[in-house]
Design a protein around this motif. Sequence first.
Motif, PDB file in Angstrom:
ATOM      1  N   ASP A  10      13.879 116.043  -7.178  1.00  0.00           N
ATOM      2  CA  ASP A  10      14.310 117.347  -6.667  1.00  0.00           C
ATOM      3  C   ASP A  10      13.253 118.451  -6.797  1.00  0.00           C
ATOM      4  O   ASP A  10      13.515 119.593  -6.445  1.00  0.00           O
ATOM      5  CB  ASP A  10      15.591 117.798  -7.358  1.00  0.00           C
ATOM      6  CG  ASP A  10      15.443 117.930  -8.861  1.00  0.00           C
ATOM      7  OD1 ASP A  10      14.298 117.876  -9.372  1.00  0.00           O
ATOM      8  OD2 ASP A  10      16.475 118.089  -9.532  1.00  0.00           O
ATOM      9  N   HIS A  42      15.013 113.462  -3.246  1.00  0.00           N
ATOM     10  CA  HIS A  42      16.377 112.950  -3.098  1.00  0.00           C
ATOM     11  C   HIS A  42      17.331 114.097  -2.779  1.00  0.00           C
ATOM     12  O   HIS A  42      18.278 113.933  -2.032  1.00  0.00           O
ATOM     13  CB  HIS A  42      16.868 112.291  -4.393  1.00  0.00           C
ATOM     14  CG  HIS A  42      16.143 111.045  -4.779  1.00  0.00           C
ATOM     15  ND1 HIS A  42      15.857 110.030  -3.906  1.00  0.00           N
ATOM     16  CD2 HIS A  42      15.665 110.639  -5.981  1.00  0.00           C
ATOM     17  CE1 HIS A  42      15.235 109.057  -4.552  1.00  0.00           C
ATOM     18  NE2 HIS A  42      15.093 109.412  -5.813  1.00  0.00           N
ATOM     19  N   ASP A  43      17.080 115.250  -3.387  1.00  0.00           N
ATOM     20  CA  ASP A  43      18.000 116.379  -3.319  1.00  0.00           C
ATOM     21  C   ASP A  43      17.214 117.649  -3.014  1.00  0.00           C
ATOM     22  O   ASP A  43      16.276 117.993  -3.737  1.00  0.00           O
ATOM     23  CB  ASP A  43      18.719 116.498  -4.668  1.00  0.00           C
ATOM     24  CG  ASP A  43      19.698 117.645  -4.748  1.00  0.00           C
ATOM     25  OD1 ASP A  43      19.990 118.256  -3.703  1.00  0.00           O
ATOM     26  OD2 ASP A  43      20.170 117.939  -5.862  1.00  0.00           O
ATOM     27  N   THR A  44      17.604 118.360  -1.982  1.00  0.00           N
ATOM     28  CA  THR A  44      16.889 119.582  -1.580  1.00  0.00           C
ATOM     29  C   THR A  44      17.495 120.848  -2.172  1.00  0.00           C
ATOM     30  O   THR A  44      16.988 121.944  -1.915  1.00  0.00           O
ATOM     31  CB  THR A  44      16.868 119.730  -0.046  1.00  0.00           C
ATOM     32  OG1 THR A  44      18.220 119.781   0.426  1.00  0.00           O
ATOM     33  CG2 THR A  44      16.121 118.584   0.608  1.00  0.00           C
ATOM     34  N   ARG A  69      13.942 113.956   3.114  1.00  0.00           N
ATOM     35  CA  ARG A  69      14.958 113.610   2.116  1.00  0.00           C
ATOM     36  C   ARG A  69      15.229 112.112   2.199  1.00  0.00           C
ATOM     37  O   ARG A  69      15.322 111.561   3.294  1.00  0.00           O
ATOM     38  CB  ARG A  69      16.229 114.390   2.399  1.00  0.00           C
ATOM     39  CG  ARG A  69      17.275 114.219   1.358  1.00  0.00           C
ATOM     40  CD  ARG A  69      18.438 115.133   1.626  1.00  0.00           C
ATOM     41  NE  ARG A  69      19.398 114.972   0.551  1.00  0.00           N
ATOM     42  CZ  ARG A  69      20.449 115.723   0.413  1.00  0.00           C
ATOM     43  NH1 ARG A  69      20.686 116.693   1.265  1.00  0.00           N
ATOM     44  NH2 ARG A  69      21.274 115.509  -0.572  1.00  0.00           N
ATOM     45  N   THR A  70      15.373 111.480   1.040  1.00  0.00           N
ATOM     46  CA  THR A  70      15.572 110.039   1.024  1.00  0.00           C
ATOM     47  C   THR A  70      16.972 109.667   1.497  1.00  0.00           C
ATOM     48  O   THR A  70      17.926 110.430   1.339  1.00  0.00           O
ATOM     49  CB  THR A  70      15.376 109.459  -0.388  1.00  0.00           C
ATOM     50  OG1 THR A  70      16.294 110.095  -1.274  1.00  0.00           O
ATOM     51  CG2 THR A  70      13.955 109.656  -0.883  1.00  0.00           C
ATOM     52  N   SER A 124      12.986 107.693   4.642  1.00  0.00           N
ATOM     53  CA  SER A 124      13.511 109.043   4.474  1.00  0.00           C
ATOM     54  C   SER A 124      13.683 109.685   5.843  1.00  0.00           C
ATOM     55  O   SER A 124      13.250 109.145   6.851  1.00  0.00           O
ATOM     56  CB  SER A 124      12.546 109.878   3.627  1.00  0.00           C
ATOM     57  OG  SER A 124      12.295 109.249   2.392  1.00  0.00           O
ATOM     58  N   THR A 127      14.095 116.962   6.887  1.00  0.00           N
ATOM     59  CA  THR A 127      15.100 117.947   6.515  1.00  0.00           C
ATOM     60  C   THR A 127      14.513 119.332   6.779  1.00  0.00           C
ATOM     61  O   THR A 127      13.313 119.528   6.677  1.00  0.00           O
ATOM     62  CB  THR A 127      15.518 117.794   5.043  1.00  0.00           C
ATOM     63  OG1 THR A 127      16.573 118.709   4.767  1.00  0.00           O
ATOM     64  CG2 THR A 127      14.375 118.046   4.089  1.00  0.00           C
TER      65      THR A 127
END
Length: 135
Positions: A10, A42-44, A69-70, A124, A127
Amino acid sequence: LRELRIFDPDLASLRPNDPARIERLLAFLQASRVRRIQVVVHDTSVLSRQAPRFLRFYGRYSHAIAIQRTHDAIGHLKDSFLVLDSAHYVRRATARYYRSAIGLNDELEAYAMKTRFLEIWAASYPTSLLTTLGI
């Protein structure tokens, strides 16, 4: 061609809202028009909710910065690494711990890390952090 590739769950531990960090990234990009930064997370939510400086920087340099983003299928990856060019890298076996390995002028291992990054990149999706809804 100089590229910085970053994989981290992240980016929280990399302090994306720190003014000094933004200045270093800015200096990296301004050194040459062909420099690029690629990021996979993984997390935005850290970027979109806790890093307004990074969002301004990203908005200004979105032509040189790509963030992906994965997919859930690789969400289990817990390491973190940065690869600079073809000879330098920093790798943490577990992203939440600061113990790491650094490779300087290590083309063989940097190539392996770059290859791994490209595999994660391929698994991925793009995003956008600049829309109100984050879509």
